[in-house]
Every structure is written in C-alpha cells, then in structure tokens.
Motif scaffolding. Structure first.
Motif, PDB file in Angstrom:
ATOM      1  N   VAL A  61      37.207 -63.667  38.587  1.00  0.00           N
ATOM      2  CA  VAL A  61      36.064 -62.940  39.151  1.00  0.00           C
ATOM      3  C   VAL A  61      36.171 -61.453  38.804  1.00  0.00           C
ATOM      4  CG1 VAL A  61      34.945 -62.235  41.294  1.00  0.00           C
ATOM      5  CG2 VAL A  61      35.722 -64.593  41.015  1.00  0.00           C
ATOM      6  N   GLY A  62      37.401 -60.914  38.901  1.00  0.00           N
ATOM      7  CA  GLY A  62      37.618 -59.501  38.605  1.00  0.00           C
ATOM      8  C   GLY A  62      37.270 -59.139  37.182  1.00  0.00           C
ATOM      9  N   ALA A  63      37.577 -60.030  36.236  1.00  0.00           N
ATOM     10  CA  ALA A  63      37.268 -59.777  34.827  1.00  0.00           C
ATOM     11  C   ALA A  63      35.763 -59.706  34.604  1.00  0.00           C
ATOM     12  CB  ALA A  63      37.887 -60.863  33.957  1.00  0.00           C
ATOM     13  N   LYS A  64      35.020 -60.622  35.246  1.00  0.00           N
ATOM     14  CA  LYS A  64      33.550 -60.604  35.117  1.00  0.00           C
ATOM     15  C   LYS A  64      32.969 -59.350  35.753  1.00  0.00           C
ATOM     16  CE  LYS A  64      32.924 -65.631  34.950  1.00  0.00           C
ATOM     17  NZ  LYS A  64      32.324 -66.822  35.618  1.00  0.00           N
ATOM     18  N   TYR A  65      33.517 -58.985  36.921  1.00  0.00           N
ATOM     19  CA  TYR A  65      33.014 -57.806  37.629  1.00  0.00           C
ATOM     20  C   TYR A  65      33.293 -56.539  36.815  1.00  0.00           C
ATOM     21  CZ  TYR A  65      32.068 -54.655  41.554  1.00  0.00           C
ATOM     22  OH  TYR A  65      31.552 -53.683  42.375  1.00  0.00           O
ATOM     23  N   ARG A  66      34.493 -56.479  36.209  1.00  0.00           N
ATOM     24  CA  ARG A  66      34.831 -55.325  35.360  1.00  0.00           C
ATOM     25  C   ARG A  66      33.833 -55.169  34.228  1.00  0.00           C
ATOM     26  NH1 ARG A  66      39.464 -56.447  31.351  1.00  0.00           N
ATOM     27  NH2 ARG A  66      37.736 -57.816  30.724  1.00  0.00           N
ATOM     28  N   CYS A  68      30.796 -56.158  34.035  1.00  0.00           N
ATOM     29  CA  CYS A  68      29.462 -55.788  34.530  1.00  0.00           C
ATOM     30  C   CYS A  68      29.384 -54.308  34.895  1.00  0.00           C
ATOM     31  CB  CYS A  68      29.093 -56.635  35.747  1.00  0.00           C
ATOM     32  SG  CYS A  68      28.752 -58.367  35.377  1.00  0.00           S
ATOM     33  N   ILE A  69      30.378 -53.825  35.662  1.00  0.00           N
ATOM     34  CA  ILE A  69      30.268 -52.460  36.177  1.00  0.00           C
ATOM     35  C   ILE A  69      30.719 -51.410  35.170  1.00  0.00           C
ATOM     36  CG2 ILE A  69      30.601 -53.254  38.534  1.00  0.00           C
ATOM     37  CD1 ILE A  69      33.404 -52.013  38.437  1.00  0.00           C
ATOM     38  N   SER A  74      29.873 -46.208  32.937  1.00  0.00           N
ATOM     39  CA  SER A  74      29.810 -45.422  31.700  1.00  0.00           C
ATOM     40  C   SER A  74      28.462 -44.721  31.565  1.00  0.00           C
ATOM     41  CB  SER A  74      30.046 -46.317  30.486  1.00  0.00           C
ATOM     42  OG  SER A  74      31.358 -46.817  30.479  1.00  0.00           O
ATOM     43  N   ALA A  75      27.389 -45.421  31.946  1.00  0.00           N
ATOM     44  CA  ALA A  75      26.060 -44.823  31.880  1.00  0.00           C
ATOM     45  C   ALA A  75      25.949 -43.644  32.852  1.00  0.00           C
ATOM     46  CB  ALA A  75      25.003 -45.874  32.191  1.00  0.00           C
ATOM     47  N   ILE A  76      26.511 -43.805  34.053  1.00  0.00           N
ATOM     48  CA  ILE A  76      26.496 -42.712  35.039  1.00  0.00           C
ATOM     49  C   ILE A  76      27.325 -41.535  34.531  1.00  0.00           C
ATOM     50  CG2 ILE A  76      27.227 -42.037  37.365  1.00  0.00           C
ATOM     51  CD1 ILE A  76      26.569 -44.908  38.249  1.00  0.00           C
TER      52      ILE A  76
END
Length: 300
Positions: A61-66, A68-69, A74-76
C-alpha cells in the motif's frame, strides 16, 4: 497534523530507508519523523511502512501511495519554487542574518567575490547577535553559532566547527614568560568575557581552569585588541584570531590544550524548507564554505 508536511516526511523516509536519515534530510529529529509518519498512517487507516531495527521498507500500500503523492508534492514544490524565484528576482534582495563579529571577520572579506559571481542578487546582511526566527519572513537565511537543533519547516545545517585558542602578544610573553601548563594561568593577566571578571575556560578533553580577569568585556573584538596590545592572555575563537596568529600579532599558547567546544563551537545556517532549491541559498552556502576554508574552521 500538517498533511503536506507528513507527506514530505513519508516520501523522505521512503527514499532514505530510515527515520534518522530522513530527519537529517529534512532538518528535524528522528522522533518527529516517526510521529509524522505514524499520524499519516493513522489518518489513512493503513500501514505504509514495515519497520525493523535496521531499516524501514514500503508496504505494498505504501508503494502505491508513494507513487501517487510524489507527483502531487513535486507539483506543489515546483509551484512554490516559481513563486519564490519570481519574488526574489523581482525584489532582487536576499536578506541574511549573521552574528556581528562573525559577519565582520569571517564573511565580509568574501562579499566582493560573491557579488561579482552573482550580479543579479542584491544582498542585505543584517548583523545581530540576537535570536532571529526565519519563519517570520524578516530574513531569508540566518547564520548562527551554537547548538544546532531541528525545527519543523526549516532546514538547519552545520557547516563547520572551530576551536577556542589561548593567545597573547609577543610583547606580553616577553615580559611575563611563556606558559607550559594551564595551572600557570592563575599567575597571569587574563582577559575574560563578561562583566564580573570571573570565567571558567573549558580546555581540551574534560579539563578546565578558573581564571580572574584583570580586564573583561562582553565584546570579543575588544578582548582581541586588548590581547594584541599586550594587556594579557585571551581565550578566543580561532576564526577571530587566526589572521593575527599568522601575522605574529598574537601567539597561540598551550596549543595542546586548545578547546574544540562541543555544539557551542559550531557555525550553522538555517533557512525555510521552501528555499531548499533557491539559487540564492546555494550561492550563499558556497560563500560560507569559502570563508570557512581559510579561517581555521573544521568543515564538513
């Protein structure tokens, strides 16, 4: 919980593979990193990291969340960078807070070279020995001497360490004789910092010596000039007296007892996290490193 900061902390931990390394990268303690990541996991109701005594690893789950965010953060960051770059470019003013004597003795001699390399930067150097909070936007970066602590939202970095040296003028030593052991300081005229004349000088290892000053001042530059004039023995930072020692205006005495004071003998910088990609910050750090390289400071 600051959700964006927690995301940054999680990404740093995933990248570095440990809470301690992530803390160093972000300029915060490992306990702060653990707290932020745990709060993020609690808000999501899912474990993002597998913890072990050696390292941390991403869960599925952590890999998928990483993934995504990472794009979101990076955009922010890029948006913040463009605003900061635009603001600094429009204002053409980079505000730096430095301790009074450190600024005069260590930084000022290198300012011309800095300005020649960075013609688009207008530098405002504010000399102040007080504690300044860079988060209130009065300055963009501060240089300080002392213990380096971690603060959320700020990047704090130690650039080098310096020693405290026992020094006296050639004339004083010719009149009063050379010292061979710190205990002999009791029989010499000492120049102390403060107002009551009493001081305990911390020497190498755990040794120290109590002295009573025949002359005292709260201004280290006054103590330096008094030592050059032959008034007595002073205990001063290496960066303040190294040129005088090279020029034989002062002589370093009892060099085996020179003190590299833990924490108190460090030169540090601190600036907001939003400036971590700033050209202005990078160029000023380069200036500081050049200054430290020639000032008897142990860089890292």
């Amino acid at each position: 919980m600051d959700k964006l900061m927690a995301m940054r902390t999680f990404l740093a931990t995933a990248e570095q593979g440990s809470f301690t390394a992530a803390g160093r990268l972000l300029g915060v303690s490992s306990s702060t990193v653990i707290r932020d990541v745990s709060a993020l996991e609690a808000s999501l109701g899912a474990a993002l990291l597998d913890r072990s005594t050696r390292c941390v690893a991403l869960t599925q789950v952590g890999a998928k969340y990483r993934d995504c965010i990472k794009k979101i953060v990076s955009a922010i960051d890029m948006a913040d960078f463009e605003v900061v770059r635009g603001t600094l470019s429009c204002n053409r003013r980079f505000r730096v807070n430095v301790p009074i004597h450190l600024g005069r003795k260590l930084i000022l001699p290198h300012i011309q070279k800095f300005m020649e390399r960075n013609k688009d930067i207008s530098l405002c150097m504010v000399s102040d020995d007080g504690v300044v909070d860079v988060r209130d936007n009065t300055v963009d970066l501060r240089v300080f001497v002392g213990q380096c602590t971690s603060t959320v939202g700020l990047i704090t970095r130690t650039l080098g360490y310096f020693e405290y040296c026992l020094v006296a003028s050639p004339g004083y030593l010719a009149r009063h004789g050379r010292l061979e052991h710190p205990e002999q300081l009791a029989g010499h005229a000492c120049l102390t910092e403060g107002e009551n004349g009493h001081a305990r000088w911390l020497l190498s290892g755990d040794s120290s010596v109590s002295v009573h000053g025949v002359f005292s001042s709260n201004d280290p530059e006054i103590l330096r000039k008094a030592a050059i004039s032959g008034v007595g023995v002073a205990f001063l930072p290496s960066w303040l007296v190294h040129e005088d020692v090279w020029a034989n205006r002062l002589i370093s005495i009892l060099p085996l007892f020179t003190s590299r004071v833990p924490n108190g003998g460090s030169i540090n910088i601190e600036y907001p996290l939003k400036y971590r990609r700033s050209l202005h910050v990078r160029e000023f750090i380069k200036l500081m490193q050049e200054a430290l390289d020639v000032s008897c400071v142990y860089t890292r």
